[in-house]
Design a protein around this motif. Sequence first.
Motif, PDB file in Angstrom:
ATOM      1  N   ASN A 220       0.844  -1.182   0.000  1.00  0.00           N
ATOM      2  CA  ASN A 220       0.000   0.000   0.000  1.00  0.00           C
ATOM      3  C   ASN A 220       0.887   1.243   0.000  1.00  0.00           C
ATOM      4  OD1 ASN A 220      -2.145   1.711   0.107  1.00  0.00           O
ATOM      5  ND2 ASN A 220      -2.997   0.903   2.000  1.00  0.00           N
ATOM      6  N   ILE A 221       0.468   2.230  -0.735  1.00  0.00           N
ATOM      7  CA  ILE A 221       1.046   3.559  -0.568  1.00  0.00           C
ATOM      8  C   ILE A 221      -0.125   4.425  -0.158  1.00  0.00           C
ATOM      9  CG2 ILE A 221       2.098   5.522  -1.728  1.00  0.00           C
ATOM     10  CD1 ILE A 221       3.858   3.751  -3.171  1.00  0.00           C
ATOM     11  N   HIS A 222      -0.178   4.680   1.120  1.00  0.00           N
ATOM     12  CA  HIS A 222      -1.330   5.394   1.645  1.00  0.00           C
ATOM     13  C   HIS A 222      -0.941   6.844   1.868  1.00  0.00           C
ATOM     14  CE1 HIS A 222      -5.035   5.987   3.882  1.00  0.00           C
ATOM     15  NE2 HIS A 222      -4.325   6.625   4.781  1.00  0.00           N
ATOM     16  N   LYS A 223      -1.527   7.705   1.079  1.00  0.00           N
ATOM     17  CA  LYS A 223      -1.217   9.117   1.239  1.00  0.00           C
ATOM     18  C   LYS A 223      -2.535   9.863   1.304  1.00  0.00           C
ATOM     19  CE  LYS A 223       1.772  12.737  -0.524  1.00  0.00           C
ATOM     20  NZ  LYS A 223       0.779  13.799  -0.355  1.00  0.00           N
TER      21      LYS A 223
ATOM     22  N   HIS B   8       2.186  18.294 -11.198  1.00  0.00           N
ATOM     23  CA  HIS B   8       1.846  16.911 -11.559  1.00  0.00           C
ATOM     24  C   HIS B   8       2.445  15.914 -10.577  1.00  0.00           C
ATOM     25  CE1 HIS B   8      -0.169  17.756 -15.383  1.00  0.00           C
ATOM     26  NE2 HIS B   8       0.556  18.842 -15.293  1.00  0.00           N
ATOM     27  N   SER B   9       2.356  16.281  -9.299  1.00  0.00           N
ATOM     28  CA  SER B   9       2.867  15.400  -8.250  1.00  0.00           C
ATOM     29  C   SER B   9       1.700  14.744  -7.527  1.00  0.00           C
ATOM     30  CB  SER B   9       3.695  16.198  -7.253  1.00  0.00           C
ATOM     31  OG  SER B   9       4.738  16.829  -7.925  1.00  0.00           O
ATOM     32  N   LEU B  10       2.054  13.774  -6.721  1.00  0.00           N
ATOM     33  CA  LEU B  10       1.045  12.960  -6.058  1.00  0.00           C
ATOM     34  C   LEU B  10       0.537  13.634  -4.786  1.00  0.00           C
ATOM     35  CD1 LEU B  10      -0.171   9.974  -6.115  1.00  0.00           C
ATOM     36  CD2 LEU B  10       1.545   9.533  -4.366  1.00  0.00           C
ATOM     37  N   ILE B  11      -0.764  13.903  -4.731  1.00  0.00           N
ATOM     38  CA  ILE B  11      -1.338  14.471  -3.512  1.00  0.00           C
ATOM     39  C   ILE B  11      -1.881  13.364  -2.631  1.00  0.00           C
ATOM     40  CG2 ILE B  11      -3.202  15.878  -2.574  1.00  0.00           C
ATOM     41  CD1 ILE B  11      -2.927  17.757  -4.796  1.00  0.00           C
ATOM     42  N   ALA B  12      -2.653  12.477  -3.207  1.00  0.00           N
ATOM     43  CA  ALA B  12      -3.249  11.418  -2.405  1.00  0.00           C
ATOM     44  C   ALA B  12      -3.152  10.110  -3.159  1.00  0.00           C
ATOM     45  CB  ALA B  12      -4.705  11.735  -2.098  1.00  0.00           C
TER      46      ALA B  12
ATOM     47  N   LEU C  86       3.937  15.056  -3.800  1.00  0.00           N
ATOM     48  CA  LEU C  86       5.278  14.488  -3.869  1.00  0.00           C
ATOM     49  C   LEU C  86       5.548  14.012  -5.291  1.00  0.00           C
ATOM     50  CD1 LEU C  86       5.466  12.307  -0.641  1.00  0.00           C
ATOM     51  CD2 LEU C  86       6.453  14.557  -1.017  1.00  0.00           C
ATOM     52  N   SER C  87       6.763  14.217  -5.748  1.00  0.00           N
ATOM     53  CA  SER C  87       7.110  13.783  -7.100  1.00  0.00           C
ATOM     54  C   SER C  87       7.410  12.284  -7.095  1.00  0.00           C
ATOM     55  CB  SER C  87       8.323  14.550  -7.593  1.00  0.00           C
ATOM     56  OG  SER C  87       9.459  14.107  -6.905  1.00  0.00           O
TER      57      SER C  87
END
Lengths: 478, 275, 220
Positions: B234-237, C175-179, B243-244
């Motif tokens: 899991n990558i739980h964010k 274009h980065s990951l928020i969730a 984040l790049s």
Amino acid sequence: MTALSNLEEDFILKAIEESKRLDGRQPYDYRRTKIEFGVERGCCMVHMGDTRILAQVSCEVVEPKENRPNEGQLFVNLELSPMASTTFEAGRLSDYGIELNRLLERTVKDSRAVDVESLCIVAGEKVWKIRLDVHVLNHDGNILDSACIAALAALSHFRRPDVTVIGESVTIHSPQDRDPVPLNVHHIPVCVTFAFYHKGKRLLVDPTEKEEKVMEGTMVVGMNVHRELCTMQVTGSMLILKEQIIRCCQIGVVKVSELTELIKQALEKDKTARAEGKKFGFAESHPKKSITSKVIPEQTLDTSDVEDEVSRIMETAELPEQVSSKLEIKKPGLGQIGDGLTNSWLDDGDADEAEEEENGNSKEEDEMEGAIGSEDEDEEEEEEEEEKKMIVTKPKAKDKRKGKSKAYVSDSEEEETFTLDNADLDVIQGTKSQKLSEELDLTAALKKPSDKTKSRGNTRAKGGKKKWKKEQNIKDRP
Amino acid sequence: MAAEFKTAQPVEYYKQFLKEEVRPDGRELGEIRSTILNVGSISTAHGSALVKLGNTTVVCGIKGEFASPTVEEPKKGYLVPNVDLPPLCSAQFKPGPPSIQAQVTSQLVADTLLSSNLLNYEDLCIKEGNMVWVLYCDMMCLDYDGNIIDACLIALLAALRNVRLPVVTIDEDTGLAELSSTEDRSLNIVNQFAATTFSVFDDSILLVDPTVEEEDLATGLMTVIVTQDGRLCNIHKPGGTPLSTDQIQDCIGRAQTRAKEICSLIDDTLDSIER
Amino acid sequence: MTSNPENNSSVEIRPIGSLQSCISKPDGSAVFTQGDTSVMAAVYGPGDVKPNKALMDKATVTVTYKPKIGISGVREKALERMIRNTCETVLLTTLFPRSSVDIIVQEIQDAGALLACSINAACLAMINAGIPMKCTVAASCCMMGKDEELIMDPTKEQTKDAECVLTSAIDSSAHSLIASSMQGSCSVEQYHKLMSVCQKACDKVFEFYREAMERTLSKP
């Protein structure tokens, strides 16, 4: 929503006196009402002017109530979503919500609109529970009428899985297996709400939110197309004449037949759309021409460069560092990884610890012997404990384990003290990180007392515990 | 002076430290607090473990009970994880129904159990379609100092590996279950995993294993759960600073290292005791 | 909807649709549909806040997620927190201290990729409400089947035999990951593959936001 200003209130009342309404309707007119169905069965959305209601019917197999073993259940739940108005709170039903919920329940459930007896699978064992969830999405007056339409439309639209009962085995067929079956809806009761003004002399059908704010009271008439009354309720601070009630019922008859016809048409339209394999559901019913709506068809994504991207990331990524933290097993059953912080003083304390442990062990044994006197009570309590445990698991195995219980528990006792030691150790380690300056003194203090005093202290603690156990025992016994 | 500064300007206070690549508690940015694991701490449970991650303390007890299986899966037993954050562990939790934090953590633990193929649930079958084991896994936090997810998962995994279930035989005549008092068996854990939580400070600096202060100041949190053999579980964010992909890859690498450490910690600790 | 087995370099996403200002009461609202999945979101704010919830330096963002069947439980709480934090990241909350922004998300129909659709609906509702935002956010869902085949925007039936389902929300500026949320497990390479497909799908959603807004703000 804040209250209306006096000016606005006066204006609305004045208009009503002249048989005019803000939106240009006649006093006995309904707003434009639209019924849509979702892709799933039993899902229905009703627009009545700006009021918006979503209803969904679902089902599950449950055990019937004891006093009604061969009847299914119908559960009605109306929720005033915070989406509908800022005054509605999520999760908590207001007085207004309870009133509406009860009225809807009376109209749908108590009028026996749905045949509950046909929902029985095996009498006394398995019945269908039909759940009707009604969500108010936008509040612009007359929630009850629209909720009622949505509820009945959804119930008529719903299909439950087919079941076959052979002997004792019950098979619930999946929709692919066998066509689901509709509910038996005997009749369609519809509510018509009247709002009263000017001491009950003037009345409006289908009041908007603003009209509801200035009204004196309401009357709800629930009726079906056969002119049978299902619900009737008058509330508010006005007195109305008998003639007024008769008049309302007569208006109700006309409105109910109009609304029932509307529901039937909507159901028919959905049925033909499904039969012809046309597209249906909410997504289809968006007004395509409106500038607020936008649809783009299926799109294809080119993923040819994905592999390159992945390999770039994998190549540029730094290799994860090797396992560097040292792993240490301090005692059987106690492991530690990483020092975390400077750990200068615990290392030389290790020797002490080991000693302590040994002392602890031998002392414990001594103590076990010493404590023989109190063992009777202990044992009894242990048995009690054991019994409790057995109840949780299975009473059958009780006898077998009882014989062993003594040895078993004395084992666990030893373990218990271990744990205590460990916990102590943990506490020491925990505090260490916070107060670096105080540590030195603390260490010295800890090292100072001889082993004897330490063990005595420990014994005392243990003795104390025993005592406490005894007291407990006494308390337990009547 | 430092204490006042910290209260008044917590972000500035942290910035001063992080400028020097060190955290106020003396750790480096990528350093994890010391992890202490004790298995078998609760003798009355079928399996238990206590984990200390710095000050964060979680104890997990597992209790097996009989239950009837679902109609769809007559052979499978099930696990019921529950994370409890009592008022005892921090002033931020009030008595009463479980806090949102507790509910969200419980859900994450349940999701992780589901997606990790931790064990073969058919192992928990006693009699097909009739009786299975249900394992109630209760994780209780005793001291809340951030990074509850990591601590909970270590405790859960160690406790599951510590589980000893009595062998059950079913009496043919009476149909009642009988517990063996001498024989017991452990669960066959096929797939181990460990979580690593990262917090983002001031939209720029990644910190591993945040304390409660760091979590409060964080502009984003991310938990990476990795199995023993390096697969992502899991990558739980749950929102927060974007984040790049490169940053995420860096986190994954660290999480993989950490997972290996945790798994060997659990292995060695369990090996050290014989029950 | 499935990827073409012969040419493995393309995947399809279901049709996207939206309807803005669909209900009158809230300050902004939108229905977002992806295939048969449909979610309605409404935004109230910036407005009054309860004194005990007021923050000194920024607006209080709350999200209520309403499931269609039953009352909300633990799963909904987890979804709520996910959507809330995602929205708070893109909103310029510091412009409105001591006020509240309330977002309500109502499931209308679940046919797969529900979380992604909910985030998109919430974002479109925020745009519709005209609340200042740093950037927009879009989410997409991608799954990997048993044979490592990629399926974008899967339906509920497709997710049943998935090895791994990834939902990620991406911001429009960097274009980065928020969730991110994941069910099942996959290797790191597979994750990056899923992730970069998700990013491409999110770009399509950003394009869609733009077109939908241009249309809404055009003269009829």
